[in-house]
Design an enzyme around this catalytic site. Structure first.
Site, PDB file in Angstrom:
ATOM      1  N   CYS A   2      12.189  11.033  -4.911  1.00  0.00           N
ATOM      2  CA  CYS A   2      12.990  12.242  -4.912  1.00  0.00           C
ATOM      3  C   CYS A   2      14.462  11.828  -4.832  1.00  0.00           C
ATOM      4  O   CYS A   2      14.817  10.907  -4.105  1.00  0.00           O
ATOM      5  CB  CYS A   2      12.716  13.200  -3.771  1.00  0.00           C
ATOM      6  SG  CYS A   2      11.029  13.789  -3.693  1.00  0.00           S
ATOM      7  N   ARG A  27      14.155   8.585  -9.641  1.00  0.00           N
ATOM      8  CA  ARG A  27      13.480   8.662  -8.340  1.00  0.00           C
ATOM      9  C   ARG A  27      12.322   9.665  -8.335  1.00  0.00           C
ATOM     10  O   ARG A  27      11.581   9.765  -7.360  1.00  0.00           O
ATOM     11  CB  ARG A  27      14.488   9.059  -7.261  1.00  0.00           C
ATOM     12  CG  ARG A  27      15.659   8.122  -7.159  1.00  0.00           C
ATOM     13  CD  ARG A  27      16.622   8.580  -6.095  1.00  0.00           C
ATOM     14  NE  ARG A  27      16.052   8.435  -4.773  1.00  0.00           N
ATOM     15  CZ  ARG A  27      16.140   7.350  -4.034  1.00  0.00           C
ATOM     16  NH1 ARG A  27      16.795   6.306  -4.481  1.00  0.00           N
ATOM     17  NH2 ARG A  27      15.597   7.288  -2.842  1.00  0.00           N
ATOM     18  N   TRP A  74       9.496  14.021  -6.766  1.00  0.00           N
ATOM     19  CA  TRP A  74       8.270  13.262  -7.016  1.00  0.00           C
ATOM     20  C   TRP A  74       7.293  13.780  -5.980  1.00  0.00           C
ATOM     21  O   TRP A  74       7.459  13.558  -4.784  1.00  0.00           O
ATOM     22  CB  TRP A  74       8.525  11.762  -6.835  1.00  0.00           C
ATOM     23  CG  TRP A  74       7.336  10.921  -7.163  1.00  0.00           C
ATOM     24  CD1 TRP A  74       6.958  10.463  -8.389  1.00  0.00           C
ATOM     25  CD2 TRP A  74       6.367  10.413  -6.233  1.00  0.00           C
ATOM     26  NE1 TRP A  74       5.815   9.716  -8.283  1.00  0.00           N
ATOM     27  CE2 TRP A  74       5.432   9.657  -6.975  1.00  0.00           C
ATOM     28  CE3 TRP A  74       6.182  10.509  -4.854  1.00  0.00           C
ATOM     29  CZ2 TRP A  74       4.332   9.018  -6.392  1.00  0.00           C
ATOM     30  CZ3 TRP A  74       5.096   9.875  -4.270  1.00  0.00           C
ATOM     31  CH2 TRP A  74       4.195   9.134  -5.040  1.00  0.00           C
ATOM     32  N   ASN A  98      13.911  14.436   0.909  1.00  0.00           N
ATOM     33  CA  ASN A  98      13.250  13.277   0.309  1.00  0.00           C
ATOM     34  C   ASN A  98      12.492  12.589   1.430  1.00  0.00           C
ATOM     35  O   ASN A  98      13.089  12.240   2.444  1.00  0.00           O
ATOM     36  CB  ASN A  98      14.323  12.344  -0.278  1.00  0.00           C
ATOM     37  CG  ASN A  98      13.757  11.008  -0.719  1.00  0.00           C
ATOM     38  OD1 ASN A  98      12.575  10.899  -1.021  1.00  0.00           O
ATOM     39  ND2 ASN A  98      14.611  10.000  -0.764  1.00  0.00           N
ATOM     40  N   GLY A  99      11.165  12.410   1.263  1.00  0.00           N
ATOM     41  CA  GLY A  99      10.370  11.740   2.296  1.00  0.00           C
ATOM     42  C   GLY A  99       9.137  12.546   2.631  1.00  0.00           C
ATOM     43  O   GLY A  99       8.684  13.382   1.836  1.00  0.00           O
ATOM     44  N   GLU A 492       1.671  -9.053 -14.533  1.00  0.00           N
ATOM     45  CA  GLU A 492       2.774  -8.142 -14.855  1.00  0.00           C
ATOM     46  C   GLU A 492       2.539  -7.495 -16.226  1.00  0.00           C
ATOM     47  O   GLU A 492       2.801  -6.298 -16.413  1.00  0.00           O
ATOM     48  CB  GLU A 492       4.108  -8.907 -14.814  1.00  0.00           C
ATOM     49  CG  GLU A 492       5.321  -8.193 -15.364  1.00  0.00           C
ATOM     50  CD  GLU A 492       5.716  -6.918 -14.617  1.00  0.00           C
ATOM     51  OE1 GLU A 492       5.112  -6.599 -13.587  1.00  0.00           O
ATOM     52  OE2 GLU A 492       6.631  -6.230 -15.107  1.00  0.00           O
ATOM     53  N   LYS A 496       2.322  -3.475 -16.879  1.00  0.00           N
ATOM     54  CA  LYS A 496       3.189  -2.753 -17.819  1.00  0.00           C
ATOM     55  C   LYS A 496       2.338  -1.865 -18.741  1.00  0.00           C
ATOM     56  O   LYS A 496       2.689  -0.738 -19.027  1.00  0.00           O
ATOM     57  CB  LYS A 496       4.013  -3.722 -18.701  1.00  0.00           C
ATOM     58  CG  LYS A 496       5.160  -4.411 -18.024  1.00  0.00           C
ATOM     59  CD  LYS A 496       6.392  -3.548 -17.808  1.00  0.00           C
ATOM     60  CE  LYS A 496       6.437  -2.899 -16.459  1.00  0.00           C
ATOM     61  NZ  LYS A 496       6.893  -3.638 -15.324  1.00  0.00           N
ATOM     62  N   GLU A 499       0.966   1.180 -16.800  1.00  0.00           N
ATOM     63  CA  GLU A 499       2.033   2.135 -16.481  1.00  0.00           C
ATOM     64  C   GLU A 499       2.456   2.945 -17.690  1.00  0.00           C
ATOM     65  O   GLU A 499       2.743   4.126 -17.590  1.00  0.00           O
ATOM     66  CB  GLU A 499       3.297   1.376 -16.040  1.00  0.00           C
ATOM     67  CG  GLU A 499       3.293   0.827 -14.682  1.00  0.00           C
ATOM     68  CD  GLU A 499       4.629   0.157 -14.394  1.00  0.00           C
ATOM     69  OE1 GLU A 499       5.370   0.685 -13.578  1.00  0.00           O
ATOM     70  OE2 GLU A 499       4.931  -0.898 -15.004  1.00  0.00           O
ATOM     71  N   HIS A 515     -15.987 -15.923 -13.843  1.00  0.00           N
ATOM     72  CA  HIS A 515     -16.647 -15.515 -12.603  1.00  0.00           C
ATOM     73  C   HIS A 515     -16.826 -13.998 -12.530  1.00  0.00           C
ATOM     74  O   HIS A 515     -16.930 -13.439 -11.445  1.00  0.00           O
ATOM     75  CB  HIS A 515     -15.849 -16.025 -11.394  1.00  0.00           C
ATOM     76  CG  HIS A 515     -15.764 -17.525 -11.373  1.00  0.00           C
ATOM     77  ND1 HIS A 515     -16.839 -18.329 -11.109  1.00  0.00           N
ATOM     78  CD2 HIS A 515     -14.730 -18.363 -11.647  1.00  0.00           C
ATOM     79  CE1 HIS A 515     -16.476 -19.598 -11.192  1.00  0.00           C
ATOM     80  NE2 HIS A 515     -15.193 -19.649 -11.526  1.00  0.00           N
ATOM     81  N   LYS A 614      10.771   5.416  -9.659  1.00  0.00           N
ATOM     82  CA  LYS A 614      11.311   4.062  -9.584  1.00  0.00           C
ATOM     83  C   LYS A 614      11.582   3.592  -8.160  1.00  0.00           C
ATOM     84  O   LYS A 614      11.573   2.407  -7.886  1.00  0.00           O
ATOM     85  CB  LYS A 614      12.594   3.985 -10.418  1.00  0.00           C
ATOM     86  CG  LYS A 614      12.867   2.565 -10.868  1.00  0.00           C
ATOM     87  CD  LYS A 614      13.850   2.542 -11.990  1.00  0.00           C
ATOM     88  CE  LYS A 614      14.190   1.146 -12.386  1.00  0.00           C
ATOM     89  NZ  LYS A 614      13.089   0.424 -13.027  1.00  0.00           N
TER      90      LYS A 614
END
Ligand code: F6R
Length: 619
Positions: A2, A27, A74, A98-99, A492, A496, A499, A515, A614
């Site tokens: 947020c 955010r 968010w 925010n939180g 990574e 990507k 996402e 395995h 982000k």
């Protein structure tokens, strides 16, 4: 998560708020809203969806006044919708949050019993009700807020205003960041310095427990006990970086192309170009606070163990650091997810260093680890992309990614910059422990200096993926394989793809594949093998053969014109010949481009993938 912004001054607040929210949209972007006090009345406009939806609404609803607050959300409590969007207004009190208010259920029950009716499903609205109740007894917003703060549990950064006191904005926080920008006859408040820089370069970082009562030409800041503080004003030496795509279709693609520049910036900061030696004296200074660290170079030499803690992409860079530091500097390294480390009663022996990696410098779990480590007496080294972020300010030693502002929510250039800093920092540790001769150090640095131009040539794979994405999009799954430093890069690559393209992808250590994951492989599975010519080459080649024998479609990333690798792969992508250290960084670019083009061809929002944000300031 947020983004919040507030303004008081002579400009039209709504313009400042919307342009601030544009810079904070990374955010969170599931809904947004603004509120302005005009002639003693709060006017609110909110919209579900991205900021553009709010901007559309504002074309028909003109807001005017001298004070205002805005929010980009968010979702944590309550689905993304207009009714759950901020600001929340109760009896002329209006706030953005925010939180997470952890005791909101208990507070809501208490307020409902007093007759409060709620118009959203959020935890945040509870604070607006609590404040409205208190203002009936204490008709002064600054004092009323100080009275309700002890009732709030959890993490919050809150900006509030009251229509009866349209000359004051009150900001308070416990956890997520909140920064006051002090202008000439105006003040701006935001979750990130970027939202303030168009108006002022003079900022005050609020600390937890502090409350700021802000007017257009003055402000008062108190601690949690109400004692007035004389906080330092910091001059920020950055410019407001325009969110321009410069002809690229997406910010992410632009940022992928900016990577050679980002790597050059890191090299410039941490190497001496005359001696080709690494140079880390700046790590002992805090540019955000203008202080010198209590930790000395000798303390660092005495370190016997390093813990590296991070989340997401930053966690993969921590894994990469483990390989580099152990190989070059021979210091035992332990890597963990911040969300696990903080709750597993970790043992941090004396003479340990805790390194936290966070692009935003605000990630809640990583920040909690930093504070825990400091409480346990361990020195903390931060590696962030955000000078002045909470993690940067609270750490003892400071490294920076130097990547510049990254707008795409999925990290690209900040990751590559992080790997570059880690390469150089590992050389520094190796040199101070005498595991590296001056000549070896020079050779490594010279190889790294060639990286930006090598990276330019790897960017040419852009064309390949742009065309291949049409075919690649039909595969049901993607397995990324690598050994050694290419294992975290495989992880990574898979992250990507998840996402951005919302495809199932796994990153695996190539030797582990047999395995279990081998059972996944058939002709609908694409296997991306990172196999440059390093000392793992032959073994990874065998693992590739195992995947191929089960029908897997092989895309391999190798060095130069590697005929053997090419002959066993459906697609072969070449990276220039370089030492093992630089080749890891070069291999990142093809996996970024694959994810980018697949997402683009599937029609997804590359810069703002669904459900993500982000800066993750909640647990
Ligand atoms: C993914 C990505 C995230 C972040 C993670 C931690 O592209 O960027 O996985 O790395 O949320 O964030 P920071 O690095 O800001 O602590």
């Amino acid at each position: 998560m947020c983004g919040i912004v507030g303004y008081i001054g002579e400009r039209e607040p709504v313009n400042v708020l919307v342009s601030g929210l544009r810079k904070l949209e990374y955010r969170g972007y599931d809904s947004s809203g603004v509120a302005v006090v005009n002639a003693g009345h709060v006017q609110v406009v909110r919209a579900e969806g991205k900021l553009t939806a709010l901007e559309e609404k504002l074309k028909n609803q003109k807001l005017s006044g001298t004070i205002g607050i805005g929010h980009t959300r968010w979702a944590t409590h309550g689905i993304p919708s207009e009714r759950n969007a901020h600001p929340h207004t109760v009896d002329g009190v209006c706030l953005v949050h925010n939180g997470i208010i952890e005791n909101y259920i208990q507070l809501k029950a208490e307020l409902s019993a007093l007759g409060a009716t709620f118009s959203s499903d959020t935890d945040s609205e509870v604070v607006a009700h609590l404040l409205a109740q208190e203002l009936k007894k204490t008709p002064d917003i600054f004092k009323a807020i100080q009275k309700i703060i002890p009732r709030l549990e959890g993490a919050y950064a809150i900006l509030a205003m009251w229509e009866k006191e349209p000359q004051r904005l009150v900001a308070f926080k416990n956890g997520p960041p909140l920064i006051l920008g002090v202008g000439n006859g105006e003040c701006v408040v935001g979750s990130d310095v970027q939202a303030l820089l168009s108006y002022t370069d003079k900022v005050i970082y609020l600390d937890d427990g502090e409350v700021a009562c802000i007017e257009k030409d003055k402000y008062v800041i108190t601690d949690s006990l109400g004692k007035e503080l004389n906080k330092a004003i910091v001059t920020v030496h950055w410019t407001s970086q325009a969110a321009e795509k410069h002809g690229f279709k997406h910010f992410m693609l632009k940022e992928i192309y900016e990577q050679p520049l980002a790597v050059s910036s890191v090299l410039k900061k941490y190497t001496d170009l005359k001696t080709y030696q690494v140079e880390f004296s700046s790590m002992f200074l805090s540019p955000a606070q203008n202080t010198v660290s209590r930790i000395t170079e000798q303390d660092l030499k005495n370190v016997e163990r390093i813990f590296i803690v991070a989340c997401g992409t930053s966690y993969y860079s921590a894994m990469y650091a483990e390989y580099l530091i152990e190989k070059l500097a021979k210091i035992p390294v332990e890597v963990d997810f911040a969300s696990e480390f903080r709750y597993r009663d970790p043992v941090i022996p004396p003479k340990s260093l805790v390194m936290v990696i966070s692009q935003s410098g605000e990630t809640a779990d990583t920040l909690a680890v930093l504070r825990m480590a400091k409480n346990m007496g361990a020195p903390v080294l931060s590696l962030t992309n955000t000078l002045g972020s909470t993690i940067d300010r609270e750490a003892d030693l400071h490294l920076f990614m130097e990547a510049g502002v990254e707008i795409g929510v999925a990290s690209t250039k900040a990751f590559i910059s992080t790997l570059t800093v880690i390469n150089l920092f590992s050389l520094y540790l190796a040199r101070t422990r005498k595991y590296l001769s001056i000549d070896e150090e020079k050779q490594f640095v010279q190889n790294l200096l060639a990286l930006p131009s090598h990276m330019e040539s790897v960017l040419a794979h852009d064309k390949f993926f742009a065309e291949a994405a049409e075919t690649f999009k039909n595969y049901k799954g993607f397995l990324y394989l690598g050994r050694g430093i290419n294992y975290p890069i495989a992880m990574e690559g898979a992250l990507k793809l998840k996402e951005l393209a919302y495809k199932h992808a796994e990153g695996y250590a190539a030797g582990e594949m047999k395995h279990g994951p081998l059972a996944l492989i058939d002709d609908k599975m694409m296997v991306i093998v990172i196999n440059p010519q390093d000392n793992h080459y032959e073994k990874t080649l065998s693992n590739l053969q195992e995947a191929k024998a089960r029908g897997g479609i092989i895309v391999s990333i190798g060095t130069g014109d590697d005929a053997s690798l090419k002959s066993v792969s459906e697609h072969y992508l070449s990276i220039p010949k370089s030492d093992w250290m630089a080749s890891g960084i070069l291999s990142v670019i093809p996996v970024q481009l694959l994810a980018y083009h697949l997402a683009d061809v599937l029609g997804y929002d590359v810069d703002q993938p669904r459900n993500l944000a982000k800066s993750v300031t909640v647990e």
